[in-house]
Design a protein around this motif. Sequence first.
Motif, PDB file in Angstrom:
ATOM      1  N   GLN A 155      30.621  36.285  22.964  1.00  0.00           N
ATOM      2  CA  GLN A 155      30.198  37.046  24.134  1.00  0.00           C
ATOM      3  C   GLN A 155      30.736  36.395  25.394  1.00  0.00           C
ATOM      4  N   GLY A 156      30.745  35.095  25.391  1.00  0.00           N
ATOM      5  CA  GLY A 156      31.355  34.303  26.447  1.00  0.00           C
ATOM      6  C   GLY A 156      31.097  34.783  27.852  1.00  0.00           C
ATOM      7  N   ASP A 157      32.152  35.096  28.541  1.00  0.00           N
ATOM      8  CA  ASP A 157      32.116  35.463  29.940  1.00  0.00           C
ATOM      9  C   ASP A 157      32.161  36.980  30.079  1.00  0.00           C
ATOM     10  N   ARG A 158      31.603  37.467  31.168  1.00  0.00           N
ATOM     11  CA  ARG A 158      31.737  38.898  31.423  1.00  0.00           C
ATOM     12  C   ARG A 158      32.783  39.080  32.510  1.00  0.00           C
ATOM     13  N   PHE A 159      33.250  40.292  32.649  1.00  0.00           N
ATOM     14  CA  PHE A 159      34.289  40.593  33.612  1.00  0.00           C
ATOM     15  C   PHE A 159      33.727  41.402  34.770  1.00  0.00           C
ATOM     16  N   LEU A 160      34.271  41.154  35.960  1.00  0.00           N
ATOM     17  CA  LEU A 160      33.879  41.888  37.152  1.00  0.00           C
ATOM     18  C   LEU A 160      35.093  42.604  37.714  1.00  0.00           C
ATOM     19  N   ARG A 161      34.870  43.817  38.202  1.00  0.00           N
ATOM     20  CA  ARG A 161      35.938  44.542  38.872  1.00  0.00           C
ATOM     21  C   ARG A 161      35.802  44.345  40.377  1.00  0.00           C
ATOM     22  N   GLU A 162      36.832  44.721  41.077  1.00  0.00           N
ATOM     23  CA  GLU A 162      36.899  44.488  42.524  1.00  0.00           C
ATOM     24  C   GLU A 162      35.663  44.967  43.296  1.00  0.00           C
ATOM     25  N   LYS A 192      44.921  41.649  34.151  1.00  0.00           N
ATOM     26  CA  LYS A 192      45.295  43.056  34.110  1.00  0.00           C
ATOM     27  C   LYS A 192      44.908  43.655  32.756  1.00  0.00           C
ATOM     28  N   LEU A 193      44.065  44.682  32.782  1.00  0.00           N
ATOM     29  CA  LEU A 193      43.710  45.396  31.558  1.00  0.00           C
ATOM     30  C   LEU A 193      44.614  46.597  31.359  1.00  0.00           C
ATOM     31  N   SER A 194      45.100  47.151  32.449  1.00  0.00           N
ATOM     32  CA  SER A 194      46.047  48.259  32.429  1.00  0.00           C
ATOM     33  C   SER A 194      46.749  48.246  33.784  1.00  0.00           C
ATOM     34  N   PRO A 195      47.733  49.111  33.984  1.00  0.00           N
ATOM     35  CA  PRO A 195      48.438  49.075  35.274  1.00  0.00           C
ATOM     36  C   PRO A 195      47.532  49.248  36.495  1.00  0.00           C
ATOM     37  N   ARG A 196      46.415  49.932  36.336  1.00  0.00           N
ATOM     38  CA  ARG A 196      45.545  50.188  37.484  1.00  0.00           C
ATOM     39  C   ARG A 196      44.184  49.511  37.399  1.00  0.00           C
ATOM     40  N   VAL A 197      43.983  48.667  36.385  1.00  0.00           N
ATOM     41  CA  VAL A 197      42.678  48.018  36.217  1.00  0.00           C
ATOM     42  C   VAL A 197      42.862  46.505  36.133  1.00  0.00           C
ATOM     43  N   THR A 198      42.230  45.814  37.082  1.00  0.00           N
ATOM     44  CA  THR A 198      42.233  44.355  37.109  1.00  0.00           C
ATOM     45  C   THR A 198      40.784  43.886  37.103  1.00  0.00           C
ATOM     46  N   VAL A 199      40.513  42.857  36.343  1.00  0.00           N
ATOM     47  CA  VAL A 199      39.171  42.276  36.275  1.00  0.00           C
ATOM     48  C   VAL A 199      39.268  40.775  36.516  1.00  0.00           C
ATOM     49  N   TRP A 200      38.120  40.188  36.852  1.00  0.00           N
ATOM     50  CA  TRP A 200      38.023  38.740  37.043  1.00  0.00           C
ATOM     51  C   TRP A 200      36.879  38.215  36.209  1.00  0.00           C
ATOM     52  N   ARG A 201      37.027  37.012  35.689  1.00  0.00           N
ATOM     53  CA  ARG A 201      35.938  36.374  34.947  1.00  0.00           C
ATOM     54  C   ARG A 201      34.804  36.060  35.920  1.00  0.00           C
ATOM     55  N   ALA A 202      33.592  36.348  35.518  1.00  0.00           N
ATOM     56  CA  ALA A 202      32.427  36.065  36.359  1.00  0.00           C
ATOM     57  C   ALA A 202      32.328  34.564  36.649  1.00  0.00           C
ATOM     58  N   SER A 203      32.696  33.741  35.698  1.00  0.00           N
ATOM     59  CA  SER A 203      32.640  32.291  35.916  1.00  0.00           C
ATOM     60  C   SER A 203      33.620  31.856  37.001  1.00  0.00           C
ATOM     61  N   ASP A 204      34.784  32.515  37.094  1.00  0.00           N
ATOM     62  CA  ASP A 204      35.740  32.193  38.151  1.00  0.00           C
ATOM     63  C   ASP A 204      35.175  32.557  39.525  1.00  0.00           C
ATOM     64  N   ILE A 205      34.481  33.686  39.596  1.00  0.00           N
ATOM     65  CA  ILE A 205      33.873  34.110  40.859  1.00  0.00           C
ATOM     66  C   ILE A 205      32.718  33.175  41.222  1.00  0.00           C
ATOM     67  N   ASP A 206      31.932  32.772  40.229  1.00  0.00           N
ATOM     68  CA  ASP A 206      30.851  31.804  40.477  1.00  0.00           C
ATOM     69  C   ASP A 206      31.415  30.489  41.018  1.00  0.00           C
ATOM     70  N   SER A 207      32.512  30.036  40.445  1.00  0.00           N
ATOM     71  CA  SER A 207      33.159  28.796  40.917  1.00  0.00           C
ATOM     72  C   SER A 207      33.670  28.951  42.350  1.00  0.00           C
ATOM     73  N   LEU A 208      34.232  30.112  42.642  1.00  0.00           N
ATOM     74  CA  LEU A 208      34.705  30.386  43.988  1.00  0.00           C
ATOM     75  C   LEU A 208      33.554  30.319  44.978  1.00  0.00           C
ATOM     76  N   ILE A 209      32.449  30.954  44.653  1.00  0.00           N
ATOM     77  CA  ILE A 209      31.282  30.954  45.531  1.00  0.00           C
ATOM     78  C   ILE A 209      30.754  29.532  45.720  1.00  0.00           C
ATOM     79  N   ALA A 210      30.771  28.747  44.663  1.00  0.00           N
ATOM     80  CA  ALA A 210      30.292  27.363  44.751  1.00  0.00           C
ATOM     81  C   ALA A 210      31.183  26.542  45.688  1.00  0.00           C
TER      82      ALA A 210
END
Length: 69
Positions: A12-19, A47-65
């Motif tokens: 299950q690991g990490d979840r993905f967030l969209r813009e 990139k999941l497809s040409p028009r869909v990009t996601v980010w790992r929630a853990s990467d966003i959490d690290s950014l906020i930290a």
Amino acid sequence: MTATTERNRSIQGDRFLREPSILEILPIGRSTWWAGVKAGKYPAGIKLSPRVTVWRASDIDSLIATIGK
């Protein structure tokens, strides 16, 4: 914790967030977000497809930290 539980957690690991979800969390605009991604200031997306990009929630959490310091 059992081995099965550990394995399920790693699958299950990490979840993905969209813009839009990210921009609800961070007080910046869309163009500022993409400029920061391009400059390396913000995490690169996946990139999941040409028009869909996601980010790992853990990467966003690290950014906020790091912003909060």
